[in-house]
Motif scaffolding. Structure first.
Motif, PDB file in Angstrom:
ATOM      1  N   THR A 152     -18.625   0.135   3.880  1.00 21.95           N
ATOM      2  CA  THR A 152     -17.540   0.818   4.574  1.00 21.95           C
ATOM      3  C   THR A 152     -18.117   1.332   5.888  1.00 21.95           C
ATOM      4  O   THR A 152     -19.212   0.927   6.280  1.00 21.95           O
ATOM      5  N   PRO A 175      -2.080  -0.327  -4.584  1.00 19.36           N
ATOM      6  CA  PRO A 175      -3.220   0.263  -3.870  1.00 19.36           C
ATOM      7  C   PRO A 175      -2.806   1.491  -3.053  1.00 19.36           C
ATOM      8  O   PRO A 175      -1.764   1.487  -2.408  1.00 19.36           O
ATOM      9  N   LEU A 193     -20.741   1.357   0.350  1.00 15.66           N
ATOM     10  CA  LEU A 193     -19.563   1.945  -0.289  1.00 15.66           C
ATOM     11  C   LEU A 193     -19.964   3.116  -1.178  1.00 15.66           C
ATOM     12  O   LEU A 193     -19.253   4.093  -1.275  1.00 15.66           O
ATOM     13  N   VAL A 249       0.854  -1.193   0.000  1.00 12.15           N
ATOM     14  CA  VAL A 249       0.000   0.000   0.000  1.00 12.15           C
ATOM     15  C   VAL A 249       0.885   1.236   0.000  1.00 12.15           C
ATOM     16  O   VAL A 249       1.978   1.235   0.567  1.00 12.15           O
ATOM     17  N   LEU A 304     -12.384   2.723   0.921  1.00 13.48           N
ATOM     18  CA  LEU A 304     -11.828   1.370   1.022  1.00 13.48           C
ATOM     19  C   LEU A 304     -10.844   1.283   2.171  1.00 13.48           C
ATOM     20  O   LEU A 304     -10.012   2.161   2.355  1.00 13.48           O
ATOM     21  N   ILE A 347      -3.987   4.630  -0.270  1.00 14.96           N
ATOM     22  CA  ILE A 347      -4.976   5.203   0.639  1.00 14.96           C
ATOM     23  C   ILE A 347      -4.879   6.708   0.530  1.00 14.96           C
ATOM     24  O   ILE A 347      -3.851   7.299   0.826  1.00 14.96           O
ATOM     25  N   LEU A 387      -5.637  -4.775   1.212  1.00 15.10           N
ATOM     26  CA  LEU A 387      -6.425  -3.614   1.628  1.00 15.10           C
ATOM     27  C   LEU A 387      -7.906  -3.929   1.599  1.00 15.10           C
ATOM     28  O   LEU A 387      -8.400  -4.535   0.666  1.00 15.10           O
ATOM     29  N   HIS A 388      -8.611  -3.480   2.633  1.00 12.74           N
ATOM     30  CA  HIS A 388     -10.069  -3.500   2.728  1.00 12.74           C
ATOM     31  C   HIS A 388     -10.652  -4.886   2.973  1.00 12.74           C
ATOM     32  O   HIS A 388     -11.399  -5.073   3.912  1.00 12.74           O
TER      33      HIS A 388
END
Lengths: 415, 415
Positions: free
Chosen positions: B402, A218, B114, A198, A389, A220, B389-390
């Motif tokens: 989310t 990915p 989401l 990430v 996410l 954030i 992630l997520h």
């Protein structure tokens, strides 16, 4: 790119060690790193002086020079930050939701490190130590790419931390600095799929946009905050003025500062002169629509561009609406998904605002300035996520981890 | 691109309605959509026949033709899928971790949709109804881009669902199909930041790679599974053979099928002939290293490429290792983060494998084939995430949501 591949391979090697490292050893390493920063402060300050001299020669603006500058106190604050992270609970290792399935399989969810975290930031050398501390505590290797103007400072800080890690018998590659100012290297860093799990950009809107656009790893998204305060009818107008004054002026350069005021038409005539009077203390410029200007003559005209703007300055946009529905629609159209407040006395309006506003943090009767890891009780934070996410809102240690399923069987096969 | 912007704006409009829709109305709409699919099955079959005729003319391979083909039974299965999603619990609205801060602020985390989910998939028309059902139940508007070969089928399915939604007084734009086969439109779909909150590719490794590389919207990577079974020393070798046979041959074309066998050198001499004998029933080709070939003469040489390969076929790579450490290193080097199994009798080895393997699902003594939303007890799944992630592992309804922070104040401002 061979240089980045080497960094990636070393980070993977360190990740393997960190993945299963006991909390006690992590905390000891963080405390040792704090000691090394204090002990090597002269080296760090000397390196920072080189960066400052270069920056002055380039004519860097005073605000940016201040961000770049390190002092004995700022180094102490970095060391103290590492000490606090050491004192926080270890987010890694907890197993939750362990359940037995009808076929006897025992399935649970274990909290584990993300792996390798990349951080791209501007020229604030304190981020170097802070980001290392949080990532390391959560069991991650970290690759840092700071602003080129802070390169000497960052090298000195990373070297001190690296020596502390080696002293503790841990791989110094748990923190690595990309120390090339070459833009191609930065571009390559955003495409290190397979090495980086990430990427977290920390900085202004331009930096964040570039990382979102360019990265194949990915990301954030953090930061940008076009935060609104909506003053409803009925509302305690003196409470509203106090909250607005705090959210707009307590610190203007931060993402949870208020940038836009939305007012119900029934209270605009009374509230806008009150708001203008108290914001005048700090010389805040108000830019409003026609109805706002009619209610308070110091307000100058807003353009369409103002509604979407994160000023980070003593400026506020002002919109008058006919009801809460229009307020919610306006906020959901122009906000950046950060923090939004309603000031109201009406129960149903409060609940409706909480339900319908689409943002990381939605408040009733409180300042937007509270959106912060410390204020939320998480301890330190790595940033405030404005995407949906993985993490939304202030990101603490837990948000730097993921989970994996662990399954205990006795020879089960699928029919 | 004006066409995509229109779709984006309509999805945003529908999202606003879905965000606060009661669970009862969502379930009623799902049941109505199931009825419409059944009632309009003749239209859907006719549209599918057009796609099939085109595909046959193009010389599409039999396996792909089978995926594209719809029958009365397959339409019934889609309708039944929507009915099951209606029966599942609503993931939206739960508030957790509500705590009072020292300053009196009450801060909690509310589960919310989401927003707008994009799905890119290949030519399996059943994904159209499945993806709509899951996204809708979680309160999301969905934009679908299916394979061009299934365009007529997808149009008919989306039209039937849209009529059901209108009948229920809901926006039919809760599900929209990108019905242009133009590749530029698909490229544009992957860059709809501001309209699409997450993009989920469903399909083969090539499709997923393209979406990860091209998309500027957050992506959840699903699917590719280079899954390993490690047979330890000591292990119940007949249990190991049973698990291997199941994981390799029960269904070969799926992501949780076993693609690689790793064997401890102390048991290779006994286990590999056993494994080869039972896999011979299904004519599985074994490709191994020199030590595997020495232990079992039917094994042919593997190349470096074999270790990283997801065959999705009756082929298995075989690696002999000197201990569990080498097994873990091999698996962590070549796996795709999907599902990995150890077959062992040793307690410490089991715990070490669970700790050190970096994958979405890590098993002791069970087949990798269990990595599946249904088998894990989540009901339907939208895919299996192999990123960190997520969401990681099977993604059910909760992973299509989310959270946002909601904060109740009484006029608090920050000091």
């Amino acid at each position: 790119m061979e240089y980045l591949e080497q960094i990636g391979r070393r980070a993977k090697g360190a990740e393997t060690v960190l993945r299963t490292l006991d909390g006690g050893r992590k905390d000891q390493a963080l405390l040792t790193a704090a000691e090394y920063l204090r002990a090597e402060s002269a080296l760090v300050l000397q390196a920072n002086e080189e960066d400052m001299a270069q920056a002055r020669k380039k004519g860097m603006a005073p605000g940016l020079l201040d961000r770049l500058s390190l002092t004995q106190e700022r180094i102490e604050a970095m060391a103290e930050g590492l000490t606090q992270v050491a004192a926080a609970g270890d987010p890694v290792g907890e197993v939750t939701e362990m359940k037995k399935r009808p076929n006897g399989l025992l399935i649970g969810k274990k909290r584990v490190p993300l792996g390798v975290v990349g951080i791209i930031y501007e020229s604030r050398p304190n981020v170097t130590a802070d980001a290392f501390g949080l990532c390391f505590k959560a069991g991650n290797a970290v690759i840092l790419k700071g602003g080129s103007d802070a390169l000497s400072s960052n090298r000195a800080i990373v070297a001190a931390i690296g020596r502390a890690l080696s002293d503790c018998g841990l791989p110094k590659e748990a923190v690595q600095l990309i120390d090339s100012p070459d833009r191609l290297v930065t571009a390559g860093f955003m495409k290190m799929n397979g090495y980086v799990d990430v990427l977290i950009p920390r900085g202004g809107a331009g930096l964040i946009r570039t990382v979102v656009q360019e990265s194949t790893v990915p990301v954030i998204e953090t930061g940008t905050g076009n935060c609104h305060i909506y003053v409803d009818d009925p509302a305690d107008l003196s409470m509203a003025a106090k909250i607005l004054y705090n959210a707009k002026t307590q610190r203007t350069g931060v993402c949870n500062a208020c940038e836009s005021l939305v007012v119900h038409e029934a209270v605009a005539g009374r509230f806008l002169p009150m708001a203008a009077a108290c914001l005048a203390e700090k010389k805040v410029e108000l830019r409003g629509d026609a109805r706002a200007m009619a209610a308070e003559k110091s307000i100058v005209p807003a353009t369409e561009e103002d509604w979407g703007k994160e000023y980070l300055d003593y400026i506020l946009s002002v919109k008058v609406v006919k009801d809460i529905g229009e307020a919610i629609a306006h906020i959901n159209r122009y906000n950046t998904g950060h923090s939004e407040t309603i000031v109201t006395k009406d129960y149903a309006h409060a609940q409706r605002f909480l339900d319908e506003i689409d943002a990381a943090a939605v408040y009733v009767n409180a300042s937007t300035r509270f959106t912060d890891g410390g204020e939320f009780g998480f301890g330190a934070e790595i940033g405030i996520s404005t995407q949906k996410l993985h993490a939304r809102g202030p990101m603490g240690l837990k948000e730097l981890t993921t989970t994996k399923y662990i399954i205990y069987g006795e020879g089960q096969v699928r029919e």
